[in-house]
Design a protein around this motif. Structure first.
Motif, PDB file in Angstrom:
ATOM      1  N   ARG A   1       0.835  -1.217   0.000  1.00 38.73           N
ATOM      2  CA  ARG A   1       0.000   0.000   0.000  1.00 38.73           C
ATOM      3  C   ARG A   1       0.869   1.267   0.000  1.00 38.73           C
ATOM      4  N   ALA A   2       0.767   2.056   1.084  1.00 36.70           N
ATOM      5  CA  ALA A   2       1.518   3.324   1.131  1.00 36.70           C
ATOM      6  C   ALA A   2       2.951   3.116   1.611  1.00 36.70           C
ATOM      7  N   GLY A   3       3.327   1.890   1.849  1.00 37.30           N
ATOM      8  CA  GLY A   3       4.714   1.592   2.187  1.00 37.30           C
ATOM      9  C   GLY A   3       5.011   1.498   3.668  1.00 37.30           C
ATOM     10  N   ASN A   4       6.305   1.256   3.947  1.00 39.07           N
ATOM     11  CA  ASN A   4       6.813   1.112   5.324  1.00 39.07           C
ATOM     12  C   ASN A   4       7.577   2.382   5.700  1.00 39.07           C
ATOM     13  N   THR A   5       8.060   2.406   6.917  1.00 40.23           N
ATOM     14  CA  THR A   5       8.927   3.516   7.346  1.00 40.23           C
ATOM     15  C   THR A   5      10.188   3.521   6.497  1.00 40.23           C
ATOM     16  N   SER A   6      10.617   4.728   6.114  1.00 43.34           N
ATOM     17  CA  SER A   6      11.783   4.814   5.254  1.00 43.34           C
ATOM     18  C   SER A   6      13.074   4.827   6.087  1.00 43.34           C
ATOM     19  N   LEU A   7      13.998   3.954   5.724  1.00 40.74           N
ATOM     20  CA  LEU A   7      15.265   3.829   6.474  1.00 40.74           C
ATOM     21  C   LEU A   7      15.994   5.164   6.517  1.00 40.74           C
ATOM     22  N   GLU A   8      16.112   5.797   5.359  1.00 40.03           N
ATOM     23  CA  GLU A   8      16.933   7.008   5.289  1.00 40.03           C
ATOM     24  C   GLU A   8      16.366   8.143   6.143  1.00 40.03           C
ATOM     25  N   GLU A   9      15.030   8.192   6.264  1.00 41.09           N
ATOM     26  CA  GLU A   9      14.427   9.272   7.062  1.00 41.09           C
ATOM     27  C   GLU A   9      14.722   9.071   8.547  1.00 41.09           C
ATOM     28  N   VAL A  10      14.563   7.838   9.025  1.00 40.53           N
ATOM     29  CA  VAL A  10      14.807   7.573  10.456  1.00 40.53           C
ATOM     30  C   VAL A  10      16.282   7.816  10.793  1.00 40.53           C
ATOM     31  N   VAL A  11      17.151   7.266   9.949  1.00 39.86           N
ATOM     32  CA  VAL A  11      18.589   7.374  10.231  1.00 39.86           C
ATOM     33  C   VAL A  11      19.028   8.845  10.237  1.00 39.86           C
TER      34      VAL A  11
ATOM     35  N   VAL B   1      16.661  11.316  -0.263  1.00 40.75           N
ATOM     36  CA  VAL B   1      17.134  10.657  -1.484  1.00 40.75           C
ATOM     37  C   VAL B   1      16.402  11.092  -2.759  1.00 40.75           C
ATOM     38  N   GLY B   2      15.415  11.995  -2.640  1.00 39.82           N
ATOM     39  CA  GLY B   2      14.715  12.493  -3.831  1.00 39.82           C
ATOM     40  C   GLY B   2      15.640  13.428  -4.615  1.00 39.82           C
TER      41      GLY B   2
END
Ligand code: KIV
Ligand code: ZN
Length: 531
Positions: free
Chosen positions: A247-257, A301-302
């Motif tokens: 669906r709308a996805g999981n938590t993004s690794l890069e954002e948390v880190v 990463v955008g």
């Protein structure tokens, strides 16, 4: 338990790109692609790789085992985990696949919300507790590292949840993962849920078990929820690269880190082991290999994440980057050195470049890539990283998907005439098959012709083309999604991509890659149904 005496400020990163991430519609990855991503995740420094759901299919099983055998055998390797429902068959398959890793983990789950118990599992709360106790203890009899997830924890009764988790700990679970499966919680609620668990489940405060957070992004709150959970005492975050997932996805690794790194003081000094300079490289690899583009305004990463357009911002940036920049692009791996290669570049320079880009190819794969690079050099004066990425993606796409290969493609099109495509394919036995078809456009004619030859009941539902670099000789990168229907009328989505200096050739190859994947999958399903 693999993480004994962990620094209380250290947050473990559990990457589930290859399991929950691969559940994104159309994101199917082949074995070579999964291995390439797993190697890059190890370079990135993730602590745990959830390599797949071993029981799901023979392909998933093989991928988890191969990752365990290769990446799981590196020096100081990440833990390799496989998902398993809470039953013996699943747990046996998970163990059979991960046992080769130096640090294996079985991740088993059972839903705990009343909605799931009543309508999906049709079991009572006490049956749920009993099953958790039995299956966690069975998993623990095989593997010393066992993670338990109460699915839909975000909508479960907290007191019942504490009871289930207590049983899981007594049965030997070493990590308790708390999924907000449907992305329903708000940060405050989710933080309170984690705080309640830390308070009421014996073993957590004593450091015997680690609490983990696992959030979905249905209301756009996955990263906020994950951070709230870490603030409340969780020390493992389950995330995916680029936030891909169902669906709308999981938590993004890069954002948390990067949130923990950039706002370290705010988060009380919590930190991860991630090499942040590998983030962009990993994001690009996952995007290419899954055919899921990254939105330009995606945090970290955008493509526009560090682009300053407004005049006032540009003026400030020139005076001092601190005016508008909270992170340095080079710290997350936006490359300052994008070296270009050309026809005078040798095999060694090419291989070195691939290594720097995070690709670790076998000798055979490297030879193949080098040949294609040389062909490209005849068409393009300078070959950039983006061109090489496109070329590799194309090469991986065709690996293991060779039911049909494109041999020839010709299209006649123009104003006032109906586009006609003529296509020749070679099947797995080396037999040629040729046909022609018309369409309402040149790409449509190519797709119709491929359907006629392969017999696929398929429809193109999404088509993206972008020029990899600027200029008249740019490579066209085509990403498509195809809907295929099986004999029972059930619909499936498959993705394909290809890169070529000719857009129609790239389109034909991308369409064929998706058809190959689809035909394999549908034939396998048919075989399983017949057996
Ligand atoms: O979202 C979820 O509930 C999951 C579990 C299987 C961990 O992915
Ligand atoms: Zn999930």
């Amino acid at each position: 338990m693999h993480f004994k005496n962990l620094d209380p400020k250290r947050v473990l990163i559990f990457d589930t790109t290859l399991r929950d991430g691969e559940q994104s519609p159309g994101a199917t990855l082949n074995l070579a692609e999964k291995l390439e991503i797993a190697r890059q995740l190890a370079r990135l420094g993730v602590d745990i790789i959830e390599a797949g759901f071993a029981i799901a299919s023979p392909g998933d099983f093989e991928a988890v085992s191969k990752i365990a055998q290769e990446v799981g055998q590196l020096d100081n390797p990440p833990v390799i985990a496989s998902l398993a429902r809470a039953n013996k068959k699943d747990i046996d398959a998970a163990w059979a696949a991960v046992q080769w890793a130096k640090r294996p983990r079985i991740h088993t789950f059972l839903a705990t919300s009343d909605i799931h118990l009543q309508y999906k599992l049709r079991i009572s709360r006490s049956e749920c507790i009993e099953q958790v106790g039995e299956m966690v203890s069975y998993a623990r009899s095989l593997c010393e590292d066992v993670e338990f997830s109460p699915e839909d924890a975000g909508r479960s009764d907290p007191e019942f949840l504490w009871e289930v988790l207590k049983v899981a700990v007594e049965a030997g679970a070493t990590t308790l993962n708390i999924p907000d499966t449907v992305g329903y919680c708000t940060p405050q609620e989710y933080g309170q849920l984690i705080a309640g668990i830390v308070e009421h489940v014996p073993g957590i405060k004593e450091g015997k078990v680690i609490v983990s957070v696992h959030c979905h992004n249905d209301l756009g709150m996955a990263t906020a929820n994950t951070l709230a959970g870490l603030m409340a005492g969780a020390r493992q975050a389950e995330v995916t690269i680029n936030g891909i997932g169902e669906r709308a996805g999981n938590t993004s690794l890069e954002e948390v880190v990067m949130a923990l790194k950039t706002r370290s003081q705010f988060f009380g000094g919590l930190y991860t082991n991630i090499d942040t300079t590998q983030l962009v490289r990993t994001s690009k690899m996952v995007s290419s290999l899954t055919s899921i583009p990254v939105q330009p305004n995606k945090a970290i990463v955008g493509a526009n994440a560090f682009a300053h357009e407004a005049g006032i911002h540009q003026d400030g940036m020139l005076k001092n980057p601190l005016t508008y920049e909270i992170m340095r692009p080079e710290d997350v791996g936006w490359n300052s050195t994008n070296l270009v290669l050309g026809k005078h570049s040798g095999r060694h320079a090419f291989a070195e470049r691939l290594k720097q880009m995070g690709y670790d190819l076998t000798r055979e794969e490297l030879e193949k890539a080098f040949e294609r690079f040389k062909v490209l050099c005849d068409k393009k004066k300078v070959v950039s990283d983006a061109d090489i990425e496109a070329l590799l993606t194309d090469q991986f796409e065709t690996l293991g998907n060779d039911l049909f290969q494109l041999d020839e493609l010709q299209v006649a099109t123009g104003t006032g005439s109906t586009p006609v495509a003529s296509v020749r394919l070679i099947d797995a036995e080396g037999e040629p098959h040729q046909d022609a078809a018309v369409g309402n456009g040149p790409v449509n004619a190519v797709c119709n012709c491929i359907n006629r030859i392969t017999g696929a009941n398929a429809k193109l539902v999404e088509f993206h083309v972008h020029a990899v670099t600027e200029g008249i000789d740019a490579i066209a990168n085509v990403t498509i999604r195809v809907e295929m229907t099986d004999a029972e009328g059930k619909k499936y989505i498959f993705s394909g991509r290809s890169a070529d200096t000719d857009t129609l050739v790239a389109s034909g190859k991308a369409y064929l890659a998706a058809i190959n994947k689809g035909l394999r999958r549908l034939r396998r399903a048919q075989g399983q149904a017949a057996a």
